[in-house]
Design a protein around this motif. Structure first.
Motif, mmCIF file in Angstrom:
data_model
loop_
_atom_site.group_PDB
_atom_site.id
_atom_site.type_symbol
_atom_site.label_atom_id
_atom_site.label_comp_id
_atom_site.label_asym_id
_atom_site.label_seq_id
_atom_site.Cartn_x
_atom_site.Cartn_y
_atom_site.Cartn_z
ATOM 1 N N CYS A 156 50.883 143.907 25.333
ATOM 2 C CA CYS A 156 50.597 143.181 26.573
ATOM 3 C C CYS A 156 49.272 142.434 26.465
ATOM 4 C CB CYS A 156 50.640 144.102 27.789
ATOM 5 S SG CYS A 156 49.506 145.443 27.765
ATOM 6 N N THR A 157 49.130 141.473 27.330
ATOM 7 C CA THR A 157 47.940 140.637 27.379
ATOM 8 C C THR A 157 47.100 141.046 28.577
ATOM 9 O OG1 THR A 157 49.173 138.809 26.406
ATOM 10 C CG2 THR A 157 47.136 138.250 27.560
ATOM 11 N N ILE A 158 45.814 141.193 28.340
ATOM 12 C CA ILE A 158 44.873 141.532 29.408
ATOM 13 C C ILE A 158 44.107 140.277 29.783
ATOM 14 C CG2 ILE A 158 42.813 142.890 29.990
ATOM 15 C CD1 ILE A 158 45.330 144.608 29.759
ATOM 16 N N ASN A 159 43.965 140.063 31.079
ATOM 17 C CA ASN A 159 43.257 138.900 31.594
ATOM 18 C C ASN A 159 41.935 139.326 32.211
ATOM 19 O OD1 ASN A 159 45.338 136.508 31.496
ATOM 20 N ND2 ASN A 159 46.456 138.374 31.990
ATOM 21 N N LYS A 160 41.081 138.360 32.444
ATOM 22 C CA LYS A 160 39.793 138.634 33.079
ATOM 23 C C LYS A 160 39.973 138.646 34.597
ATOM 24 C CE LYS A 160 36.557 137.021 29.644
ATOM 25 N NZ LYS A 160 35.859 138.267 29.470
ATOM 26 N N LEU A 161 39.335 139.625 35.228
ATOM 27 C CA LEU A 161 39.352 139.698 36.688
ATOM 28 C C LEU A 161 38.565 138.530 37.272
ATOM 29 C CD1 LEU A 161 38.646 143.500 36.983
ATOM 30 C CD2 LEU A 161 40.556 142.357 38.105
ATOM 31 N N SER A 162 38.908 138.156 38.498
ATOM 32 C CA SER A 162 38.112 137.129 39.173
ATOM 33 C C SER A 162 36.707 137.696 39.405
ATOM 34 C CB SER A 162 38.749 136.759 40.517
ATOM 35 O OG SER A 162 38.649 137.852 41.418
ATOM 36 N N ILE A 216 43.803 154.575 20.844
ATOM 37 C CA ILE A 216 43.157 155.291 21.945
ATOM 38 C C ILE A 216 44.027 155.180 23.189
ATOM 39 C CG2 ILE A 216 41.102 155.439 23.403
ATOM 40 C CD1 ILE A 216 39.606 153.932 21.113
ATOM 41 N N GLU A 217 44.361 156.314 23.793
ATOM 42 C CA GLU A 217 45.070 156.275 25.078
ATOM 43 C C GLU A 217 44.186 155.533 26.069
ATOM 44 O OE1 GLU A 217 45.771 160.387 25.940
ATOM 45 O OE2 GLU A 217 47.524 160.459 24.646
ATOM 46 N N HIS A 218 44.824 154.742 26.924
ATOM 47 C CA HIS A 218 44.026 153.932 27.846
ATOM 48 C C HIS A 218 44.830 153.634 29.108
ATOM 49 C CE1 HIS A 218 40.488 151.624 28.691
ATOM 50 N NE2 HIS A 218 41.165 150.496 28.846
ATOM 51 N N CYS A 219 44.143 153.191 30.135
ATOM 52 C CA CYS A 219 44.744 152.938 31.441
ATOM 53 C C CYS A 219 44.076 151.716 32.057
ATOM 54 C CB CYS A 219 44.508 154.190 32.288
ATOM 55 S SG CYS A 219 45.409 154.259 33.806
ATOM 56 N N TRP A 220 44.869 150.870 32.730
ATOM 57 C CA TRP A 220 44.340 149.677 33.368
ATOM 58 C C TRP A 220 45.184 149.361 34.593
ATOM 59 C CZ3 TRP A 220 46.490 149.981 28.518
ATOM 60 C CH2 TRP A 220 47.678 149.316 28.285
ATOM 61 N N ILE A 221 44.992 148.200 35.197
ATOM 62 C CA ILE A 221 45.694 147.872 36.444
ATOM 63 C C ILE A 221 46.541 146.614 36.286
ATOM 64 C CG2 ILE A 221 43.952 148.978 37.879
ATOM 65 C CD1 ILE A 221 42.901 146.159 38.612
ATOM 66 N N ASP A 269 48.016 141.872 34.105
ATOM 67 C CA ASP A 269 47.261 143.061 33.697
ATOM 68 C C ASP A 269 45.773 142.746 33.531
ATOM 69 O OD1 ASP A 269 49.698 144.306 33.665
ATOM 70 O OD2 ASP A 269 49.721 144.716 31.518
ATOM 71 N N TYR A 270 44.943 143.703 34.021
ATOM 72 C CA TYR A 270 43.487 143.609 33.922
ATOM 73 C C TYR A 270 42.947 144.972 33.510
ATOM 74 C CZ TYR A 270 44.246 139.518 36.928
ATOM 75 O OH TYR A 270 44.685 138.337 37.455
ATOM 76 N N ASP A 271 41.884 144.963 32.733
ATOM 77 C CA ASP A 271 41.259 146.210 32.308
ATOM 78 C C ASP A 271 39.856 146.310 32.895
ATOM 79 O OD1 ASP A 271 40.193 148.432 31.123
ATOM 80 O OD2 ASP A 271 40.578 147.795 29.068
ATOM 81 N N PRO A 272 39.730 146.974 34.041
ATOM 82 C CA PRO A 272 38.410 147.067 34.671
ATOM 83 C C PRO A 272 37.385 147.818 33.815
ATOM 84 C CG PRO A 272 40.031 148.366 35.878
ATOM 85 C CD PRO A 272 40.769 147.623 34.825
#
Length: 151
Positions: free
Chosen positions: A22-28, A76-81, A87-90
Motif C-alpha cells: 500500500c501507499t502512504i500519503n502525507k496528512l494535511s 516490523i509490525e505496524h499500524c496506521w489510519i 492511508d496515512y501513517d501518523p
C-alpha cells in the motif's frame, strides 16, 4: 514485492494471501497539527487509534513495514489510519519528520473500522481497548482474525 511478502510471511507469520502493498500519503497540515501532540515513538497502535478518533478516520489499518536500515531490510509490525479511503501513517510522519527518513515499504494485512474498535476490543478480551490500541498479540489470539496469521 513478492519477495517482501515472503519475508513478512516468514518473519512475522502473516498469511501471504492477505498481505497487500500500500501507499502512504502525507496528512494535511491541519490534521498533522491536531495529532502531533499525541504521537509517541514506538506506540503505533495507540497513535493510530488516537489519530483515527481525532481526525475521524474510518479505519485503523494493521500490517507491517519493511524498513531498510544500514543496508539491511527489517520486517516490523505496524499500524496506521485510513481517512477517506487514503492511508496515512501518523507515527512515522511525526517521528520521522524530525529524523532522517529510511526507505520504508508498507503492507496492509487487515483493517478495523474505527467506530467498531471499542466493541471489537471487548470481544477479543483486551481490557484497555478503549484507551490503548490493540497490538497484533490480541489479534493472533482471536478466532475472528486467525486466518490472517500462520500458526
Amino acid at each position: 514485492m513478492k519477495e517482501d511478502i515472503k519475508h513478512l510471511s516468514n518473519d512475522l507469520l502473516f498469511n501471504p494471501s492477505f498481505v497487500k502493498p500500500c501507499t502512504i500519503n502525507k496528512l494535511s497540515e491541519s490534521n498533522l497539527e491536531v495529532i502531533k501532540p499525541y504521537i509517541a515513538p514506538s506506540f503505533c497502535y495507540d497513535n493510530a487509534i488516537t489519530s483515527a478518533r481525532l481526525v475521524n478516520a474510518e479505519n485503523i489499518v494493521y500490517g507491517a513495514v519493511r524498513v531498510k536500515l544500514n543496508n539491511e531490510w527489517h520486517s516490523i509490525e505496524h499500524c496506521w489510519i485510513r481517512l477517506n479511503g487514503i492511508d496515512y501513517d501518523p507515527t512515522y510522519e511525526v517521528i520521522l519528520k524530525e529524523h532522517q527518513k529510511s526507505q520504508i515499504d508498507y503492507f496492509s494485512l487487515f483493517s478495523v473500522e474505527t467506530n467498531d474498535f471499542d466493541t471489537l476490543t471487548k470481544q477479543i478480551g483486551h481490557a484497555l481497548g478503549a484507551v490503548a490500541g490493540l497490538d497484533f498479540h490480541w489479534f493472533r489470539k482471536a478466532p475472528k482474525f486467525e486466518q490472517y496469521f500462520i500458526n
